[in-house]
Design a protein around this motif. Structure first.
Motif, short mmCIF file in Angstrom:
data_model
loop_
_atom_site.label_atom_id
_atom_site.label_comp_id
_atom_site.label_asym_id
_atom_site.label_seq_id
_atom_site.Cartn_x
_atom_site.Cartn_y
_atom_site.Cartn_z
N VAL A 1 -22.50 6.85 17.32
CA VAL A 1 -22.88 5.84 16.33
C VAL A 1 -23.59 4.69 17.04
O VAL A 1 -23.11 4.17 18.04
N LEU A 2 -24.76 4.31 16.51
CA LEU A 2 -25.47 3.18 17.08
C LEU A 2 -25.86 2.13 16.05
O LEU A 2 -26.39 1.09 16.40
N GLY A 3 -25.52 2.37 14.79
CA GLY A 3 -25.77 1.37 13.76
C GLY A 3 -25.09 1.74 12.46
O GLY A 3 -24.69 2.90 12.26
N THR A 4 -24.97 0.76 11.59
CA THR A 4 -24.32 0.98 10.30
C THR A 4 -24.75 -0.10 9.32
O THR A 4 -25.19 -1.18 9.70
N VAL A 5 -24.62 0.21 8.04
CA VAL A 5 -24.81 -0.76 6.97
C VAL A 5 -23.97 -0.31 5.78
O VAL A 5 -23.69 0.88 5.62
N GLN A 6 -23.57 -1.27 4.97
CA GLN A 6 -22.77 -0.98 3.78
C GLN A 6 -23.47 -1.52 2.54
O GLN A 6 -24.18 -2.51 2.60
N MET A 7 -23.22 -0.86 1.43
CA MET A 7 -23.61 -1.37 0.12
C MET A 7 -22.33 -1.55 -0.67
O MET A 7 -21.58 -0.58 -0.89
N VAL A 8 -22.03 -2.78 -1.06
CA VAL A 8 -20.86 -3.05 -1.90
C VAL A 8 -21.33 -2.83 -3.33
O VAL A 8 -22.06 -3.65 -3.89
N LEU B 1 -36.96 -8.44 9.69
CA LEU B 1 -36.79 -7.07 9.21
C LEU B 1 -36.74 -7.02 7.69
O LEU B 1 -37.44 -6.22 7.06
N TYR B 2 -35.96 -7.90 7.08
CA TYR B 2 -35.82 -7.89 5.63
C TYR B 2 -37.13 -8.27 4.94
O TYR B 2 -37.51 -7.66 3.95
N GLU B 3 -37.83 -9.24 5.48
CA GLU B 3 -39.11 -9.63 4.88
C GLU B 3 -40.12 -8.50 4.97
O GLU B 3 -40.84 -8.23 4.01
N ARG B 4 -40.17 -7.80 6.10
CA ARG B 4 -41.08 -6.65 6.23
C ARG B 4 -40.72 -5.54 5.25
O ARG B 4 -41.58 -4.78 4.82
N LEU C 1 -32.07 2.26 8.54
CA LEU C 1 -30.84 2.00 7.79
C LEU C 1 -31.14 1.30 6.47
O LEU C 1 -30.55 1.63 5.44
N MET C 2 -32.07 0.33 6.50
CA MET C 2 -32.43 -0.39 5.27
C MET C 2 -33.00 0.57 4.23
O MET C 2 -32.63 0.53 3.06
N ARG C 3 -33.94 1.42 4.64
CA ARG C 3 -34.54 2.36 3.69
C ARG C 3 -33.48 3.29 3.10
O ARG C 3 -33.46 3.55 1.90
N ALA C 4 -32.60 3.80 3.96
CA ALA C 4 -31.55 4.70 3.48
C ALA C 4 -30.57 3.98 2.56
O ALA C 4 -30.13 4.55 1.55
N ALA C 5 -30.24 2.73 2.87
CA ALA C 5 -29.33 1.96 2.02
C ALA C 5 -29.95 1.71 0.66
O ALA C 5 -29.28 1.82 -0.38
N LEU D 1 -25.79 -5.80 0.03
CA LEU D 1 -25.95 -5.18 1.34
C LEU D 1 -25.10 -5.97 2.31
O LEU D 1 -25.16 -7.19 2.34
N SER D 2 -24.29 -5.27 3.10
CA SER D 2 -23.31 -5.95 3.94
C SER D 2 -23.21 -5.30 5.32
O SER D 2 -23.37 -4.08 5.45
N LYS D 3 -22.94 -6.11 6.30
CA LYS D 3 -22.66 -5.67 7.67
C LYS D 3 -23.69 -4.70 8.23
O LYS D 3 -23.38 -3.60 8.67
N MET D 4 -24.95 -5.15 8.23
CA MET D 4 -26.00 -4.41 8.93
C MET D 4 -25.77 -4.67 10.41
O MET D 4 -25.93 -5.80 10.91
#
Length: 189
Positions: free
Chosen positions: A89-96, A155-158, A127-131, A109-112
């Protein structure tokens, strides 16, 4: 990562970004991934990320956080995605996704989190695209997040997120000292 790669792997729930695979985890898969998720959280806090924890963060506290996240995944309240390579594992993100009755269309979107060994490799963007794709599949049309990281802001603005504003002195950096947080939203089309 191109859209053809996303489309070709849609049925398996996996997404690739170069040598990195993005997976949406079930509760059992999240439980199995806890050691790697814990390592990523520990690394991010050690590296100075303002992600709700103070330094030094001990392993037991980090594991407790992930146990709560896994329980949320099992209850259907959260979607948990991981980025993995041959080393783990090298990264993670959550969607509440569990929201109040008057906000069924929204998710947070939480804990990127991206391990320092994987930064600047496109992992966060993948990760953003997949989330966002997972949120769409869950019927969400509006996403919200907050960040204290200027790198994450870029990253988010892009990725097409809209900056709403900054709240000064919102939280503490892991080593102490106040930090601002910036709020963003994205309408999913």
């Amino acid at each position: 990562m191109d859209s053809a790669c996303l489309d070709s792997r849609r049925q398996t729930g996996e997404r690739e970004a170069g040598e990195v695979t993005i997976r949406l985890l079930t509760g059992a898969q999240a439980q199995a991934a806890m050691p790697g998720l814990t390592d990523v959280l520990l690394d991010c806090v050690e590296g100075g990320a303002s992600v709700s924890f103070m330094a030094p963060l001990d392993r037991a506290t980090a594991e407790g956080f992930w146990r709560d996240v896994v329980a949320g995944v099992e209850r259907g309240e959260r979607l948990l995605l991981v980025a993995e390579d041959g080393e783990g594992v090298l990264g993670t993100v959550q969607m509440v996704v569990a929201q109040p009755p008057n906000q069924p269309h929204r998710a947070d979107l939480s804990k990127m989190l991206v391990h320092r060994r994987a930064r600047r490799r496109g992992v966060g963007a993948a990760l953003m695209r997949a989330a966002e794709e997972a949120a769409r599949a869950a019927g969400k049309t509006l996403l919200v997040l907050d960040t204290a990281s200027p790198d994450a802001e870029r990253l988010y603005e892009r990725a097409g997120w809209v900056k709403v504003g900054i709240i000064p002195n919102y939280a503490l950096w892991p080593q102490g000292g106040l930090c601002d947080t910036t709020y963003f939203y994205k309408a999913l089309g």
